[in-house]
Design an enzyme around this catalytic site. Structure first.
Site, short mmCIF file in Angstrom:
data_model
loop_
_atom_site.label_atom_id
_atom_site.label_comp_id
_atom_site.label_asym_id
_atom_site.label_seq_id
_atom_site.Cartn_x
_atom_site.Cartn_y
_atom_site.Cartn_z
N ASP A 1 9.18 -5.94 -5.73
CA ASP A 1 8.37 -6.62 -4.72
C ASP A 1 8.17 -8.06 -5.19
O ASP A 1 7.84 -8.28 -6.36
CB ASP A 1 7.01 -5.93 -4.57
CG ASP A 1 6.25 -6.42 -3.35
OD1 ASP A 1 6.11 -5.64 -2.39
OD2 ASP A 1 5.81 -7.59 -3.34
N ASP B 1 13.48 7.56 9.65
CA ASP B 1 12.40 7.76 10.62
C ASP B 1 12.32 6.60 11.61
O ASP B 1 11.60 6.67 12.59
CB ASP B 1 11.06 7.91 9.88
CG ASP B 1 9.91 8.28 10.81
OD1 ASP B 1 10.09 9.25 11.59
OD2 ASP B 1 8.85 7.63 10.76
N ALA C 1 10.11 2.67 7.10
CA ALA C 1 9.48 1.34 7.28
C ALA C 1 9.83 0.73 8.63
O ALA C 1 9.04 0.84 9.59
CB ALA C 1 9.90 0.43 6.13
N ARG C 2 10.98 0.09 8.73
CA ARG C 2 11.41 -0.56 9.96
C ARG C 2 12.92 -0.43 10.11
O ARG C 2 13.67 -0.58 9.14
CB ARG C 2 11.04 -2.06 9.95
CG ARG C 2 9.56 -2.34 10.20
CD ARG C 2 9.18 -2.10 11.65
NE ARG C 2 7.79 -2.40 11.95
CZ ARG C 2 6.80 -1.53 11.93
NH1 ARG C 2 7.04 -0.27 11.58
NH2 ARG C 2 5.57 -1.88 12.24
N ARG D 1 0.81 -1.22 0.00
CA ARG D 1 0.00 0.00 0.00
C ARG D 1 0.85 1.27 0.00
O ARG D 1 0.64 2.18 -0.81
CB ARG D 1 -0.91 0.04 1.23
CG ARG D 1 -2.04 -0.97 1.25
CD ARG D 1 -2.84 -0.76 2.54
NE ARG D 1 -3.90 -1.74 2.70
CZ ARG D 1 -3.75 -2.93 3.25
NH1 ARG D 1 -2.56 -3.31 3.67
NH2 ARG D 1 -4.77 -3.76 3.37
N HIS E 1 10.41 8.46 14.45
CA HIS E 1 9.34 7.53 14.10
C HIS E 1 7.99 8.25 14.02
O HIS E 1 7.05 7.96 14.77
CB HIS E 1 9.26 6.37 15.09
CG HIS E 1 8.58 5.15 14.51
ND1 HIS E 1 8.88 3.87 14.87
CD2 HIS E 1 7.60 5.03 13.56
CE1 HIS E 1 8.12 3.02 14.19
NE2 HIS E 1 7.34 3.71 13.39
N LEU E 2 7.91 9.15 13.04
CA LEU E 2 6.72 9.97 12.86
C LEU E 2 5.80 9.47 11.75
O LEU E 2 4.80 10.13 11.44
CB LEU E 2 7.14 11.42 12.52
CG LEU E 2 7.97 12.15 13.58
CD1 LEU E 2 8.31 13.56 13.09
CD2 LEU E 2 7.24 12.22 14.91
N GLY E 3 6.12 8.32 11.15
CA GLY E 3 5.36 7.84 9.99
C GLY E 3 3.86 7.84 10.17
O GLY E 3 3.11 8.23 9.27
N ALA E 4 3.40 7.41 11.33
CA ALA E 4 1.95 7.33 11.57
C ALA E 4 1.45 8.46 12.47
O ALA E 4 0.32 8.44 12.93
CB ALA E 4 1.60 5.99 12.21
N THR F 1 9.15 -2.31 3.28
CA THR F 1 8.97 -3.74 3.51
C THR F 1 8.84 -4.00 5.01
O THR F 1 9.26 -3.16 5.82
CB THR F 1 10.19 -4.55 2.99
OG1 THR F 1 11.32 -4.28 3.85
CG2 THR F 1 10.54 -4.18 1.57
N GLU G 1 14.44 1.66 19.49
CA GLU G 1 13.78 2.96 19.65
C GLU G 1 13.37 3.19 21.11
O GLU G 1 12.72 2.33 21.68
CB GLU G 1 12.56 3.04 18.72
CG GLU G 1 12.95 2.99 17.25
CD GLU G 1 11.77 3.13 16.29
OE1 GLU G 1 10.62 3.27 16.76
OE2 GLU G 1 12.00 3.08 15.07
#
Length: 332
Positions: free
Chosen positions: A175, A260, A235-236, A155, A286-289, A207, A265
């Site tokens: 992918d 990010d 991502a991670r 997504r 870690h502001l992605g969400a 991923t 963390e």
């Protein structure tokens, strides 16, 4: 038969829309934040389901303690890194997340970070606050005509492709699951990894962190890239080898990085700290969400799936975020 979920323990701060939706469907909700592991081991015995975000770790000890009562654990976010899936499955506990809830927010942050690597407005803004006027020092480059490689075309990866096409970038991607047709619909040319490395001006990873993706960006893969390639990770932590990235930044093989996420963390290792403080790195916590819209979406998505698992709603019937679907065969 459907799961009987009558009581839910919320362990991390989630949007109140999640709590309200559960309560509107006759489910009792208790909000108990910052529980220690020992406290959670005691508390979990009294609930049918638990909701967490990132702070609370659902370990094997906690899942074993809830055995016989606990039926589901939901994470209000994408990924389930903080939940022991093996122990949950052993205890017939359904684990689910909200895979789509933060896609747009993570995608938009990725696009902004790509822009921040092209045009160094972060240090330029800081210099202005310090009273300087360094126009020449902060000259950048256009995104137009450059090649963006997206590794992971789920997504978020596809949403990034759609947006960066609007900047006139050539967007390529890899992918193992997404088809060439699905990629093409998002304006992405699907390729194999070995084709991608030498073509990319920018690389962004989208991923999960699994054995196949750990250190996907490594000394070996960076060496195959164009000199000056720029790298983004929303991502991670662990998908990029931090020591290899630092060395590539020092040598000029990598022209900049935007991070990010980190292997630990908050970051504590020397490798992470060195990267964060590097002049060519844009680092965010870690502001992605971290948008109001994403927090509502992920919270509501978990609540909807819990309600769907009870089988009592004609409105909420889907639980696409279940990650250990084999448990459903045992409980339904």
């Amino acid at each position: 038969m459907p799961l009987e979920i009558k009581s839910v323990l919320v362990c991390d701060a989630v949007d109140n829309s999640c709590v309200k939706l559960l309560q509107d469907h006759g489910i009792k909700v208790d909000y108990k934040l910052k529980l220690s592991k020992d406290q959670l081991v005691k508390e979990v015995k009294g609930y049918d389901a638990v909701i967490v975000r990132s702070d609370t770790k659902i370990t094997a000890e906690i899942l074993d303690a809830g055995s016989g009562k606990l039926k589901a654990v939901g994470r209000a976010g994408a990924g389930v890194d903080n939940i022991d899936i093996v122990a949950a499955t052993r205890n017939n506990v359904v684990v689910l997340n909200a895979p789509g809830g933060n896609s747009i927010s993570a995608c938009e942050l990725t696009c902004f970070l790509i822009g921040a690597l092209a045009r160094p407005f972060c240090p330029a803004a800081s210099s202005m606050k310090e009273g300087r006027w360094d126009r020449k020092l902060y000259s950048g480059s256009e995104l137009y005509g450059k090649t963006l490689a997206i590794l992971g075309l789920g997504r978020i990866g596809r949403e990034v492709g759609i947006r960066m096409n609007a900047f006139g970038m050539r967007v390529i991607g890899f992918d193992p699951i997404t088809t060439a047709e699905e990629a093409r619909a998002a304006g992405i040319e699907k390729m194999e990894l070995e084709q991608i490395w030498p073509l990319a001006d920018y690389i962004t990873v989208h991923t999960p962190l699994i054995p196949a993706t750990r250190n996907l960006i490594s000394a070996a893969t960076l060496a195959k890239c164009k000199k000056g390639v720029r790298v983004v990770n929303v991502a991670r932590g662990g998908i990029i080898d931090e020591a290899a990235l630092f060395d590539a930044l020092e040598s000029g093989q990598c022209g900049g990085a935007a991070l990010d996420v980190y292997p630990e963390e908050p970051p504590k290792s020397e490798a992470s700290k060195k990267l964060i403080n590097h002049s060519k790195v844009v680092a965010t916590p870690h502001l992605g969400a971290s948008t109001s819209e994403a927090q509502v979406r992920v919270a509501v998505e978990v609540a909807e799936q819990f309600i769907a698992l009870t089988g009592k709603s004609t409105v909420y019937t889907q639980y696409a975020g279940v990650v250990n679907r084999e448990v459903l065969k045992n409980v339904f």
